[in-house]
Design an enzyme around this catalytic site. Structure first.
Site, PDB file in Angstrom:
ATOM      1  N   ARG A   1      58.820  38.172  22.546  1.00 35.02           N
ATOM      2  CA  ARG A   1      58.461  37.205  21.475  1.00 35.02           C
ATOM      3  C   ARG A   1      57.057  37.490  20.943  1.00 35.02           C
ATOM      4  NH1 ARG A   1      62.776  37.250  22.325  1.00 35.02           N
ATOM      5  NH2 ARG A   1      64.242  35.634  22.942  1.00 35.02           N
TER       6      ARG A   1
ATOM      7  N   GLU B   1      56.017  28.889  21.598  1.00 35.37           N
ATOM      8  CA  GLU B   1      56.600  29.996  20.826  1.00 35.37           C
ATOM      9  C   GLU B   1      56.346  29.821  19.322  1.00 35.37           C
ATOM     10  OE1 GLU B   1      60.594  31.454  22.262  1.00 35.37           O
ATOM     11  OE2 GLU B   1      61.035  31.276  20.143  1.00 35.37           O
TER      12      GLU B   1
ATOM     13  N   SER C   1      63.681  27.235  21.028  1.00 34.12           N
ATOM     14  CA  SER C   1      62.891  27.179  22.269  1.00 34.12           C
ATOM     15  C   SER C   1      61.433  26.917  21.910  1.00 34.12           C
ATOM     16  CB  SER C   1      62.972  28.509  23.018  1.00 34.12           C
ATOM     17  OG  SER C   1      64.312  28.831  23.258  1.00 34.12           O
TER      18      SER C   1
HETATM   19  C1  LIG Z   1      67.880  26.200  16.485  1.00 33.85           C
HETATM   20  C2  LIG Z   1      66.959  27.382  16.620  1.00 33.85           C
HETATM   21  C3  LIG Z   1      67.312  28.418  17.476  1.00 33.85           C
HETATM   22  C4  LIG Z   1      66.473  29.537  17.618  1.00 33.85           C
HETATM   23  N1  LIG Z   1      66.868  30.542  18.453  1.00 33.85           N
HETATM   24  C5  LIG Z   1      66.093  31.633  18.586  1.00 33.85           C
HETATM   25  C6  LIG Z   1      66.516  32.705  19.446  1.00 33.85           C
HETATM   26  O1  LIG Z   1      67.577  32.673  20.055  1.00 33.85           O
HETATM   27  N2  LIG Z   1      65.690  33.780  19.550  1.00 33.85           N
HETATM   28  C7  LIG Z   1      64.513  33.860  18.867  1.00 33.85           C
HETATM   29  O2  LIG Z   1      63.826  34.885  19.009  1.00 33.85           O
HETATM   30  N3  LIG Z   1      64.103  32.878  18.040  1.00 33.85           N
HETATM   31  C8  LIG Z   1      64.858  31.765  17.881  1.00 33.85           C
HETATM   32  N4  LIG Z   1      64.448  30.749  17.059  1.00 33.85           N
HETATM   33  C9  LIG Z   1      63.175  30.852  16.347  1.00 33.85           C
HETATM   34  C10 LIG Z   1      63.315  31.378  14.891  1.00 33.85           C
HETATM   35  O3  LIG Z   1      64.642  31.355  14.479  1.00 33.85           O
HETATM   36  C11 LIG Z   1      62.778  32.814  14.746  1.00 33.85           C
HETATM   37  O4  LIG Z   1      61.446  32.897  15.185  1.00 33.85           O
HETATM   38  C12 LIG Z   1      62.860  33.311  13.300  1.00 33.85           C
HETATM   39  O5  LIG Z   1      62.572  34.692  13.264  1.00 33.85           O
HETATM   40  C13 LIG Z   1      61.897  32.584  12.369  1.00 33.85           C
HETATM   41  O6  LIG Z   1      62.193  32.977  11.046  1.00 33.85           O
HETATM   42  P1  LIG Z   1      61.656  32.187   9.793  1.00 33.85           P
HETATM   43  O7  LIG Z   1      61.996  32.981   8.591  1.00 33.85           O
HETATM   44  O8  LIG Z   1      62.148  30.803   9.829  1.00 33.85           O
HETATM   45  O9  LIG Z   1      60.069  32.251  10.041  1.00 33.85           O
HETATM   46  P2  LIG Z   1      58.976  31.126   9.735  1.00 33.85           P
HETATM   47  O10 LIG Z   1      59.174  29.974  10.674  1.00 33.85           O
HETATM   48  O11 LIG Z   1      58.929  30.839   8.293  1.00 33.85           O
HETATM   49  O12 LIG Z   1      57.647  31.910  10.142  1.00 33.85           O
HETATM   50  C14 LIG Z   1      57.383  32.245  11.499  1.00 33.85           C
HETATM   51  C15 LIG Z   1      56.142  33.159  11.524  1.00 33.85           C
HETATM   52  O13 LIG Z   1      56.450  34.385  10.876  1.00 33.85           O
HETATM   53  C16 LIG Z   1      55.571  34.615   9.780  1.00 33.85           C
HETATM   54  N5  LIG Z   1      56.382  35.229   8.709  1.00 33.85           N
HETATM   55  C17 LIG Z   1      57.542  34.773   8.189  1.00 33.85           C
HETATM   56  N6  LIG Z   1      58.010  35.631   7.272  1.00 33.85           N
HETATM   57  C18 LIG Z   1      57.116  36.650   7.197  1.00 33.85           C
HETATM   58  C19 LIG Z   1      57.024  37.839   6.401  1.00 33.85           C
HETATM   59  N7  LIG Z   1      57.965  38.170   5.498  1.00 33.85           N
HETATM   60  N8  LIG Z   1      55.947  38.641   6.572  1.00 33.85           N
HETATM   61  C20 LIG Z   1      54.981  38.326   7.480  1.00 33.85           C
HETATM   62  N9  LIG Z   1      55.006  37.225   8.249  1.00 33.85           N
HETATM   63  C21 LIG Z   1      56.066  36.396   8.112  1.00 33.85           C
HETATM   64  C22 LIG Z   1      55.027  33.247   9.392  1.00 33.85           C
HETATM   65  O14 LIG Z   1      53.759  33.359   8.768  1.00 33.85           O
HETATM   66  C23 LIG Z   1      54.944  32.583  10.754  1.00 33.85           C
HETATM   67  O15 LIG Z   1      53.768  33.000  11.409  1.00 33.85           O
HETATM   68  C24 LIG Z   1      65.267  29.612  16.888  1.00 33.85           C
HETATM   69  C25 LIG Z   1      64.915  28.564  16.003  1.00 33.85           C
HETATM   70  C26 LIG Z   1      65.752  27.467  15.876  1.00 33.85           C
HETATM   71  C27 LIG Z   1      65.380  26.369  14.918  1.00 33.85           C
END
Ligand SMILES: Cc1cc2nc3c(=O)[nH]c(=O)nc-3n(C[C@H](O)[C@H](O)[C@H](O)COP(=O)(O)OP(=O)(O)OC[C@H]3O[C@@H](n4cnc5c(N)ncnc54)[C@H](O)[C@@H]3O)c2cc1C
Length: 357
Positions: A164, A353, A253
């Site tokens: 992570r 996380e 998580s």
């Molecule tokens: C129900 C649920 C289940 C989940 N299960 C998992 C799992 O099984 N495994 C896991 O690893 N994660 C899990 N997650 C966490 C999440 O899905 C991941 O971390 C996902 O990659 C976040 O994507 P996002 O586009 O929503 O990012 P955001 O929440 O919008 O951003 C997260 C971070 O990434 C940065 N960011 C976003 N896009 C970019 C970009 N294009 N360039 C540079 N920086 C960027 C943001 O600035 C921020 O710091 C879960 C979340 C939820 C709600």
């Protein structure tokens, strides 16, 4: 480039926390980023890159300029005897990409089905689930440096992937003039990822070493599941275990599973024989953070509208909706109280996380 002002962020974060962005710009392509950087006021302003908002906690209105990444497009770049190389725009939905690659006959991402969020955020925390992490399927990515406007490409080694973790989660380490040590490569808040390329190896091999998957095989009598079957099983298991953010706000998580030395683990086992733990290849031991939190009696407890999910102590949820819902402050107060009690009982500091904004 459309600059929106005073934009509600509740629809753009999976915790459904009420907050506003002073300024929000939708980034549809690389030229939009260059247009932001060509504008003197926007170029000088601090920036926050937003994907699907599924891994953030908003603790108030967001003052930095929000760059909401909506870069689309997905295509097969290469079909060689050893792998399919697929490229996707950073704004593509991750789960839809997984489903699309399977439908095209390019398996390999099925264990990471139903992880919310965008393709561009996947490398940021090296997403992973059911024995597969992004780094196992990663080829390279393109990004733009938000300070210089320079475009660059990084391979897996340059991304510094860990559990992570990646170079995108760390601030640059300052250079040390006294020793001559150069500054470290940290890209947090500095890089906007525009495109990601994935390597799906041939021949496809299933990754099955997880209890939930083994149980499905035993229940169905399927000995050699197809990629589609694994995808379907994982979607079913995840839907049963995790709250759907569309129904109850959460960020998955909330804490990373901590790793400890074998000595530390033996010490904890002596006190807590039932502790859930996994031996890692490097000799360290990973502990189930959810178990530690549950053991401290947190399941179902709440502070304000922020609560520990009844079915899984690792997930914090927003029990309310809209203005009546949890604030980011309540979520973080709950998170800190959990950290304190786990530390007092086990001597382990849990690391959150999601990114706190
Ligand atoms: C129900 C649920 C289940 C989940 N299960 C998992 C799992 O099984 N495994 C896991 O690893 N994660 C899990 N997650 C966490 C999440 O899905 C991941 O971390 C996902 O990659 C976040 O994507 P996002 O586009 O929503 O990012 P955001 O929440 O919008 O951003 C997260 C971070 O990434 C940065 N960011 C976003 N896009 C970019 C970009 N294009 N360039 C540079 N920086 C960027 C943001 O600035 C921020 O710091 C879960 C979340 C939820 C709600």
């Amino acid at each position: 480039m459309l600059v929106e002002k005073n934009v509600p962020l509740q629809p753009f974060n999976s915790f459904r926390i009420v907050a506003r962005a002073d300024t929000l710009i939708r980034v549809k392509n690389e030229a939009d980023v260059q247009a932001v950087l060509a504008d003197p006021a926007l170029a000088a302003a601090p920036k926050f890159v937003l994907g699907g908002g599924s891994n953030i906690v908003l603790t108030g209105d967001v003052k930095p300029v929000v760059l909401k990444v909506e870069i689309e497009g997905r295509r097969l770049l290469q079909d060689s005897p050893r792998a399919w190389i697929v490229e996707a725009g950073a704004g593509e939905n991750w789960h839809e990409l997984v489903a699309w690659t399977l439908a095209q006959g390019w398996p390999g991402l099925e264990n990471m089905a139903l992880i919310p969020g965008t393709v561009g955020a996947a490398p940021v925390q090296n997403i992973g689930a059911y024995g597969v992490e992004l780094q196992d399927r990663f080829e390279s990515l393109d990004a733009i440096d938000l300070q210089t406007g320079r475009s660059f490409t990084l391979d897996a080694a340059q991304c510094g992937f860990g559990y992570r973790d990646s170079v995108f989660k760390h601030a640059p380490a300052p250079a040390d003039a006294a020793s001559g040590r150069p500054g470290g490569l940290g890209l947090a808040g500095r890089a906007l990822i525009t495109r990601v390329r994935l390597r799906l190896p041939k021949p496809w091999k299933p990754v099955l070493g997880y209890q939930d998957l083994e149980r499905r095989m035993a229940d169905t009598g399927v000995v050699e599941p197809t990629p589609q079957q694994i995808f379907d099983w994982i979607c079913e298991v995840r839907r049963a275990k995790l709250p759907d953010p569309a129904v109850i706000g959460n960020a998955g998580s909330f804490f990373k599973n901590p790793t400890v030395s074998p000595e530390q683990c033996a010490d904890i086992i002596a006190r807590e024989p039932r502790i859930v733990h996994y031996q890692l290849d490097d000799g360290t031991v990973k502990l189930a953070a959810g178990w530690l939190i549950d053991a401290c009696g947190w399941k179902g407890k709440s502070i304000g509208q922020a609560a520990v999910y009844e079915k899984q102590a690792l997930v914090l949820v927003n029990r309310g909706g809209g203005e009546q819902g949890a604030t980011g402050g309540e979520v973080m107060t709950l998170a800190k109280a959990i950290q304190t009690s786990v530390y007092e009982r086990f001597g382990i500091l849990l690391e959150p996380e999601p990114v706190v904004v």
